[in-house]
Design a protein around this motif. Structure first.
Motif, PDB file in Angstrom:
ATOM      1  N   VAL A   7       0.865  -1.179   0.000  1.00 48.17           N
ATOM      2  CA  VAL A   7       0.000   0.000   0.000  1.00 48.17           C
ATOM      3  C   VAL A   7       0.903   1.231   0.000  1.00 48.17           C
ATOM      4  CG1 VAL A   7      -1.872   1.233   1.149  1.00 48.17           C
ATOM      5  CG2 VAL A   7      -1.743  -1.266   1.314  1.00 48.17           C
ATOM      6  N   CYS A   8       0.822   2.014  -1.049  1.00 47.33           N
ATOM      7  CA  CYS A   8       1.679   3.194  -1.167  1.00 47.33           C
ATOM      8  C   CYS A   8       1.393   4.188  -0.040  1.00 47.33           C
ATOM      9  CB  CYS A   8       1.444   3.864  -2.518  1.00 47.33           C
ATOM     10  SG  CYS A   8       2.415   5.369  -2.718  1.00 47.33           S
ATOM     11  N   GLN A   9       2.449   4.658   0.573  1.00 46.24           N
ATOM     12  CA  GLN A   9       2.312   5.634   1.668  1.00 46.24           C
ATOM     13  C   GLN A   9       3.075   6.913   1.344  1.00 46.24           C
ATOM     14  OE1 GLN A   9       0.332   5.067   4.667  1.00 46.24           O
ATOM     15  NE2 GLN A   9      -0.387   3.631   3.106  1.00 46.24           N
ATOM     16  N   ASN A  10       3.299   7.152   0.066  1.00 47.03           N
ATOM     17  CA  ASN A  10       3.988   8.385  -0.299  1.00 47.03           C
ATOM     18  C   ASN A  10       2.989   9.547  -0.364  1.00 47.03           C
ATOM     19  OD1 ASN A  10       6.086  10.100  -1.042  1.00 47.03           O
ATOM     20  ND2 ASN A  10       7.014   8.551  -2.354  1.00 47.03           N
ATOM     21  N   THR A  11       3.506  10.740  -0.608  1.00 47.14           N
ATOM     22  CA  THR A  11       2.742  11.979  -0.437  1.00 47.14           C
ATOM     23  C   THR A  11       1.387  11.985  -1.154  1.00 47.14           C
ATOM     24  OG1 THR A  11       4.881  13.060  -0.389  1.00 47.14           O
ATOM     25  CG2 THR A  11       2.953  14.484  -0.544  1.00 47.14           C
ATOM     26  N   SER A  12       1.392  11.693  -2.438  1.00 48.06           N
ATOM     27  CA  SER A  12       0.151  11.801  -3.208  1.00 48.06           C
ATOM     28  C   SER A  12      -0.904  10.819  -2.693  1.00 48.06           C
ATOM     29  CB  SER A  12       0.453  11.540  -4.691  1.00 48.06           C
ATOM     30  OG  SER A  12      -0.735  11.442  -5.415  1.00 48.06           O
ATOM     31  N   CYS A  13      -0.527   9.579  -2.514  1.00 47.48           N
ATOM     32  CA  CYS A  13      -1.500   8.586  -2.048  1.00 47.48           C
ATOM     33  C   CYS A  13      -1.978   8.899  -0.630  1.00 47.48           C
ATOM     34  CB  CYS A  13      -0.904   7.182  -2.119  1.00 47.48           C
ATOM     35  SG  CYS A  13      -0.822   6.548  -3.817  1.00 47.48           S
ATOM     36  N   ARG A  14      -1.097   9.432   0.200  1.00 52.33           N
ATOM     37  CA  ARG A  14      -1.516   9.780   1.564  1.00 52.33           C
ATOM     38  C   ARG A  14      -2.585  10.871   1.539  1.00 52.33           C
ATOM     39  NH1 ARG A  14       1.230   7.466   5.862  1.00 52.33           N
ATOM     40  NH2 ARG A  14       0.419   9.007   7.303  1.00 52.33           N
ATOM     41  N   GLY A  36       6.884   2.750  -0.740  1.00 56.85           N
ATOM     42  CA  GLY A  36       7.145   4.069  -1.277  1.00 56.85           C
ATOM     43  C   GLY A  36       6.319   4.254  -2.541  1.00 56.85           C
ATOM     44  N   CYS A  37       6.574   5.339  -3.235  1.00 54.31           N
ATOM     45  CA  CYS A  37       5.808   5.661  -4.431  1.00 54.31           C
ATOM     46  C   CYS A  37       5.862   4.505  -5.429  1.00 54.31           C
ATOM     47  CB  CYS A  37       6.361   6.933  -5.068  1.00 54.31           C
ATOM     48  SG  CYS A  37       5.482   7.391  -6.561  1.00 54.31           S
ATOM     49  N   LEU A  38       4.687   4.120  -5.921  1.00 56.06           N
ATOM     50  CA  LEU A  38       4.587   3.041  -6.898  1.00 56.06           C
ATOM     51  C   LEU A  38       4.562   3.582  -8.330  1.00 56.06           C
ATOM     52  CD1 LEU A  38       2.008   0.797  -4.991  1.00 56.06           C
ATOM     53  CD2 LEU A  38       4.418   0.254  -5.397  1.00 56.06           C
ATOM     54  N   GLY A  39       4.805   4.887  -8.452  1.00 53.98           N
ATOM     55  CA  GLY A  39       4.930   5.480  -9.777  1.00 53.98           C
ATOM     56  C   GLY A  39       3.601   5.800 -10.455  1.00 53.98           C
ATOM     57  N   GLN A  40       2.527   5.806  -9.696  1.00 56.20           N
ATOM     58  CA  GLN A  40       1.203   6.064 -10.281  1.00 56.20           C
ATOM     59  C   GLN A  40       0.504   7.199  -9.537  1.00 56.20           C
ATOM     60  OE1 GLN A  40       0.596   4.415 -13.067  1.00 56.20           O
ATOM     61  NE2 GLN A  40       2.546   3.383 -12.697  1.00 56.20           N
ATOM     62  N   CYS A  41       1.252   8.200  -9.149  1.00 53.98           N
ATOM     63  CA  CYS A  41       0.733   9.306  -8.347  1.00 53.98           C
ATOM     64  C   CYS A  41      -0.487   9.944  -9.002  1.00 53.98           C
ATOM     65  CB  CYS A  41       1.802  10.376  -8.164  1.00 53.98           C
ATOM     66  SG  CYS A  41       3.354   9.714  -7.603  1.00 53.98           S
ATOM     67  N   GLY A  42      -1.438  10.338  -8.168  1.00 47.34           N
ATOM     68  CA  GLY A  42      -2.660  10.967  -8.659  1.00 47.34           C
ATOM     69  C   GLY A  42      -3.787   9.966  -8.848  1.00 47.34           C
ATOM     70  N   PRO A  45      -5.482   6.094  -3.436  1.00 45.32           N
ATOM     71  CA  PRO A  45      -4.444   5.211  -2.930  1.00 45.32           C
ATOM     72  C   PRO A  45      -4.192   4.005  -3.852  1.00 45.32           C
ATOM     73  CG  PRO A  45      -6.025   5.756  -1.206  1.00 45.32           C
ATOM     74  CD  PRO A  45      -6.591   6.240  -2.496  1.00 45.32           C
ATOM     75  N   MET A  46      -2.910   3.768  -4.144  1.00 49.63           N
ATOM     76  CA  MET A  46      -2.530   2.642  -4.993  1.00 49.63           C
ATOM     77  C   MET A  46      -2.213   1.420  -4.133  1.00 49.63           C
ATOM     78  SD  MET A  46      -2.700   3.536  -8.199  1.00 49.63           S
ATOM     79  CE  MET A  46      -2.143   1.928  -8.757  1.00 49.63           C
ATOM     80  N   VAL A  47      -2.679   0.281  -4.608  1.00 49.20           N
ATOM     81  CA  VAL A  47      -2.440  -0.995  -3.928  1.00 49.20           C
ATOM     82  C   VAL A  47      -1.910  -1.975  -4.972  1.00 49.20           C
ATOM     83  CG1 VAL A  47      -3.597  -2.978  -2.855  1.00 49.20           C
ATOM     84  CG2 VAL A  47      -4.185  -0.647  -2.134  1.00 49.20           C
TER      85      VAL A  47
HETATM   86  S1  FES Z   1       2.530   8.541  -4.239  1.00 46.81           S
HETATM   87 FE1  FES Z   1       1.465   6.669  -4.433  1.00 46.81          FE
HETATM   88  S2  FES Z   1       1.931   6.062  -6.458  1.00 46.81           S
HETATM   89 FE2  FES Z   1       3.152   7.827  -6.183  1.00 46.81          FE
END
Ligand code: FES
Length: 92
Positions: A7-14, A36-42, A45-47
């Motif tokens: 489960v992405c916990q980087n800025t955008s997903c948070r 970390g970022c899974l490269g699909q920001c925006g 939440p990415m899983v």
């Molecule tokens: S912050 Fe979640 S995919 Fe980049």
């Protein structure tokens, strides 16, 4: 490879609530890791479910029990919720 849900916990997903999604997976009793970022920001939440490499976008905590249940039966994703970018045959 051992089954695991990332489960992405980087800025955008948070910003879209990925902390609550992570908590829901922890409560659903599956092997889950914060990533970390899974490269699909925006699109979060990415899983990402491994080792099947099933991607889910815009996941809400209410979707987690069903994703977790399908995850236990390896190879059976919740097709309508798959990320269309990597799963163009999803039902969306
Ligand atoms: S912050 Fe979640 S995919 Fe980049």
């Amino acid at each position: 490879m051992k089954q695991c849900v990332l489960v992405c916990q980087n800025t955008s997903c948070r910003q879209y609530g990925s902390a609550q999604v992570l908590r829901a997976f922890q409560q659903a009793n599956v092997e889950v890791r914060r990533s970390g970022c899974l490269g699909q920001c925006g699109n979060g939440p990415m899983v990402l479910v491994l080792p099947d490499e099933f991607w889910y976008d815009r996941v809400s905590p209410s979707q987690v029990p069903m994703i977790a249940e399908q995850h236990r039966q390896q190879g059976c994703p919740v097709r309508p919720w798959l990320y269309p970018k990597f799963h163009p045959d999803s039902a969306r």
